[in-house]
Enzyme design. Structure first.
Site, mmCIF file in Angstrom:
data_model
loop_
_atom_site.group_PDB
_atom_site.id
_atom_site.type_symbol
_atom_site.label_atom_id
_atom_site.label_comp_id
_atom_site.label_asym_id
_atom_site.label_seq_id
_atom_site.Cartn_x
_atom_site.Cartn_y
_atom_site.Cartn_z
ATOM 1 C CD GLU A 129 -2.410 -1.525 2.768
ATOM 2 O OE1 GLU A 129 -3.300 -2.372 2.719
ATOM 3 O OE2 GLU A 129 -1.991 -0.605 3.699
ATOM 4 C CG ASP A 170 -11.182 -9.882 4.295
ATOM 5 O OD1 ASP A 170 -12.041 -9.877 5.158
ATOM 6 O OD2 ASP A 170 -9.965 -9.306 3.951
#
Length: 277
Positions: A39, A245
């Site tokens: 990230e 998720d």
């Protein structure tokens, strides 16, 4: 190279790092944090004239995104790591605001992997007391003032509203569908509640609990720690999370599949937000 020359090189390197950090203390700068290397790397790739400063072993990269000066760092996973890196950043670089980008597990049944939650507020879901009366105290305490903090740390309203505006202009990656892997499901972006705990949640029962007890839209492991430090030091902050998720029994499988897309979308939004400041 003789000892004297080595000493001079070492001394100059220390002086340069100190001077560079001091320079960024005196000019407006935005702090950008992420938990994972991938990230943070996405954000670093967008920097112009990047320079690295090491503070107590933690690597901070300074540079520019658009017209904005920024300092970028990877916190590592978990609340202690996040709080430590945030504190070092605030102390050494004095950012005028802090943005956190990263992934999370979705707890809102209306959201899917790849969707984004702009955190209007964050809370610790694993902080409290266990008593026979089952009346847990969820408020942390400010070590400086000795006063209780709020259960939910509010995001800076100006940053939150700007993010809500900017996201409409960002080209986010579509989400791969189960059938054929076609990326044709648009990304949904909501402003909601993000909860933080030192656990990776992969449990339907826990998701229901977080939704019931906190109204959580997403769960992760760093946001509330960053928010608490910023709240107590009175530095504007905003947490932005892209879902990898649904924090259920299939979380590990979904994480592996959707993490790259989720990380890219989160980073894109943060970069666009910085450019719009």
């Amino acid at each position: 190279m003789n000892k004297r020359r080595l000493f001079l090189v070492f001394t100059f390197s220390l002086f340069y790092s100190f001077a560079f950090a001091q320079r960024y203390k005196t000019k407006p700068i935005t702090g950008l944090l992420g938990a994972f290397g991938a990230e943070v790397a996405l954000v670093k790739e967008s920097l112009r004239k990047p320079k690295t400063v090491i503070v107590d072993g933690v690597s901070f990269t300074c540079g520019r995104i658009g017209n904005q000066r920024v300092v970028v760092a990877e916190t590592g996973i978990g609340k202690v790591n996040a709080a430590m890196t945030t504190t070092l950043m605030l102390d050494h670089f004095r950012p005028s605001r802090v943005l956190f980008t990263g992934i999370a597990g979705g707890t809102n049944p209306d959201l899917q992997p790849g969707d984004i939650v702009i955190a209007g507020r964050t809370a610790h879901h694993d902080y409290g007391s266990i008593t026979s009366k089952n009346t847990p105290t969820r408020q942390t305490r400010n070590a400086i003032t000795k006063e209780f903090n709020p259960v939910y740390f509010p995001a800076d309203s100006s940053l939150m509203h700007l993010a809500e505006k900017v996201v409409r202009t960002v080209s986010l990656e579509g989400i791969p569908l189960a059938s054929g892997g076609v990326s044709d499901r648009p990304v949904k972006v909501v402003t909601g509640t993000v909860v933080t705990g030192d656990v990776f949640v992969a449990s339907v029962d826990k998701v229901k609990s977080l939704r019931t007890d906190f109204g959580a839209d997403a769960t992760e492991m760093e946001g509330a720690a960053v928010a608490q430090v910023c709240y107590q030091i009175q530095v504007p902050h905003l947490i932005i999370r892209s879902l990898s998720d649904r924090a259920d029994a299939e979380a590990h499988i979904a994480y592996d599949k959707f993490y790259p897309t989720a990380a890219r979308n989160s980073a894109k939004l943060v970069i666009a937000l910085v450019k719009a400041l």
